[in-house]
Motif scaffolding. Structure first.
Motif, PDB file in Angstrom:
ATOM      1  N   THR A  76       2.582  15.502  -8.044  1.00 21.87           N
ATOM      2  CA  THR A  76       1.405  14.863  -8.615  1.00 21.87           C
ATOM      3  C   THR A  76       1.786  13.439  -8.974  1.00 21.87           C
ATOM      4  O   THR A  76       2.906  13.169  -9.407  1.00 21.87           O
ATOM      5  CB  THR A  76       0.917  15.594  -9.881  1.00 21.87           C
ATOM      6  N   GLY A  77       0.867  12.551  -8.769  1.00 27.24           N
ATOM      7  CA  GLY A  77       1.122  11.149  -9.068  1.00 27.24           C
ATOM      8  C   GLY A  77       1.211  10.907 -10.560  1.00 27.24           C
ATOM      9  O   GLY A  77       0.772  11.711 -11.375  1.00 27.24           O
TER      10      GLY A  77
ATOM     11  N   TYR B 272       5.172  15.027  -1.117  1.00 27.18           N
ATOM     12  CA  TYR B 272       3.952  14.444  -1.671  1.00 27.18           C
ATOM     13  C   TYR B 272       2.856  15.497  -1.846  1.00 27.18           C
ATOM     14  O   TYR B 272       2.090  15.433  -2.800  1.00 27.18           O
ATOM     15  CB  TYR B 272       3.458  13.279  -0.823  1.00 27.18           C
TER      16      TYR B 272
ATOM     17  N   ASN C  14       2.203   1.759  -3.467  1.00 26.30           N
ATOM     18  CA  ASN C  14       1.134   2.301  -4.315  1.00 26.30           C
ATOM     19  C   ASN C  14       0.906   3.784  -4.012  1.00 26.30           C
ATOM     20  O   ASN C  14       0.704   4.592  -4.917  1.00 26.30           O
ATOM     21  CB  ASN C  14      -0.160   1.519  -4.127  1.00 26.30           C
ATOM     22  N   ALA C  15       0.934   4.137  -2.733  1.00 26.66           N
ATOM     23  CA  ALA C  15       0.753   5.539  -2.327  1.00 26.66           C
ATOM     24  C   ALA C  15       1.898   6.402  -2.844  1.00 26.66           C
ATOM     25  O   ALA C  15       1.692   7.551  -3.236  1.00 26.66           O
ATOM     26  CB  ALA C  15       0.638   5.640  -0.810  1.00 26.66           C
TER      27      ALA C  15
ATOM     28  N   ARG D 257       0.837  -1.203   0.000  1.00 30.99           N
ATOM     29  CA  ARG D 257       0.000   0.000   0.000  1.00 30.99           C
ATOM     30  C   ARG D 257       0.872   1.254   0.000  1.00 30.99           C
ATOM     31  O   ARG D 257       0.544   2.254  -0.656  1.00 30.99           O
ATOM     32  CB  ARG D 257      -0.945   0.003   1.197  1.00 30.99           C
TER      33      ARG D 257
ATOM     34  N   ALA E 284       1.259   7.185  -6.433  1.00 36.41           N
ATOM     35  CA  ALA E 284       0.110   8.087  -6.579  1.00 36.41           C
ATOM     36  C   ALA E 284       0.321   9.431  -5.881  1.00 36.41           C
ATOM     37  O   ALA E 284      -0.546  10.304  -5.949  1.00 36.41           O
ATOM     38  CB  ALA E 284      -1.135   7.417  -6.012  1.00 36.41           C
ATOM     39  N   TYR E 285       1.460   9.595  -5.212  1.00 36.29           N
ATOM     40  CA  TYR E 285       1.716  10.790  -4.402  1.00 36.29           C
ATOM     41  C   TYR E 285       0.571  11.027  -3.420  1.00 36.29           C
ATOM     42  O   TYR E 285       0.040  12.119  -3.296  1.00 36.29           O
ATOM     43  CB  TYR E 285       1.957  12.027  -5.280  1.00 36.29           C
ATOM     44  N   ASP E 286       0.219   9.966  -2.705  1.00 35.44           N
ATOM     45  CA  ASP E 286      -0.883   9.987  -1.740  1.00 35.44           C
ATOM     46  C   ASP E 286      -0.351  10.422  -0.374  1.00 35.44           C
ATOM     47  O   ASP E 286       0.064   9.602   0.437  1.00 35.44           O
ATOM     48  CB  ASP E 286      -1.521   8.603  -1.673  1.00 35.44           C
ATOM     49  N   GLU E 287      -0.358  11.724  -0.157  1.00 32.77           N
ATOM     50  CA  GLU E 287       0.165  12.282   1.094  1.00 32.77           C
ATOM     51  C   GLU E 287      -0.550  11.715   2.315  1.00 32.77           C
ATOM     52  O   GLU E 287       0.065  11.482   3.354  1.00 32.77           O
ATOM     53  CB  GLU E 287       0.024  13.802   1.068  1.00 32.77           C
ATOM     54  N   ARG E 288      -1.848  11.478   2.205  1.00 31.28           N
ATOM     55  CA  ARG E 288      -2.635  10.993   3.351  1.00 31.28           C
ATOM     56  C   ARG E 288      -2.123   9.668   3.891  1.00 31.28           C
ATOM     57  O   ARG E 288      -2.108   9.459   5.094  1.00 31.28           O
ATOM     58  CB  ARG E 288      -4.113  10.884   2.981  1.00 31.28           C
ATOM     59  N   PHE E 289      -1.713   8.762   3.001  1.00 26.52           N
ATOM     60  CA  PHE E 289      -1.187   7.481   3.471  1.00 26.52           C
ATOM     61  C   PHE E 289       0.029   7.715   4.366  1.00 26.52           C
ATOM     62  O   PHE E 289       0.128   7.150   5.448  1.00 26.52           O
ATOM     63  CB  PHE E 289      -0.807   6.563   2.301  1.00 26.52           C
TER      64      PHE E 289
END
Length: 119
Positions: A57-58, A53, A17-18, A14, A21-26
């Motif tokens: 951008t992802g 992040y 994957n984050a 995960r 995707a540049y998923d800062e929240r993760f």
């Protein structure tokens, strides 16, 4: 594979994957307050990672995958996950050796240290 090992391998994928995707929240949720990352980019703090992040951008074409994963428990409160990482965007693939140190907290497993070395 034990339940702890399965959980940590799932969290690790995960996280990969984050990253793509540049998923800062993760990273905000799963990185400990004293988290550091180490790699060819130097040693960076949790705040620096979150800022990176938040600004980026992802890439929807980027894929990160862990291979040959080994989980080494460190008693009941910690573990190390080590693996080969491949990161692919379009026709370009890079490979890394990676390890992540986890600490068990009342809120779940948190990343304390991430280390990546290009192969």
């Amino acid at each position: 594979m034990s339940d702890i090992e399965k959980t940590l391998v799932e969290i690790e994928q995960r996280m990969l994957n984050a990253d793509a995707a540049y998923d800062e929240r993760f990273f905000e949720e799963h990185c400990a307050d004293d988290f550091v990352a180490v790699g060819n980019y130097g040693i960076v703090s949790r705040r620096q990672v979150l800022d990176m992040y938040a600004k980026g951008t992802g890439n929807p074409d980027r894929r990160n995958q862990a291979h040959d994963v080994v989980v080494k428990p460190l008693g009941d409160m910690g573990a190390v996950v080590a693996y080969k990482l491949t990161s692919t965007t379009g026709d370009e693939t890079s490979s890394w050796c990676a390890s992540t140190v986890y600490r068990r907290t009342p809120d779940g497993w948190r990343v304390v240290l991430l280390h990546q070395t290009p192969m």
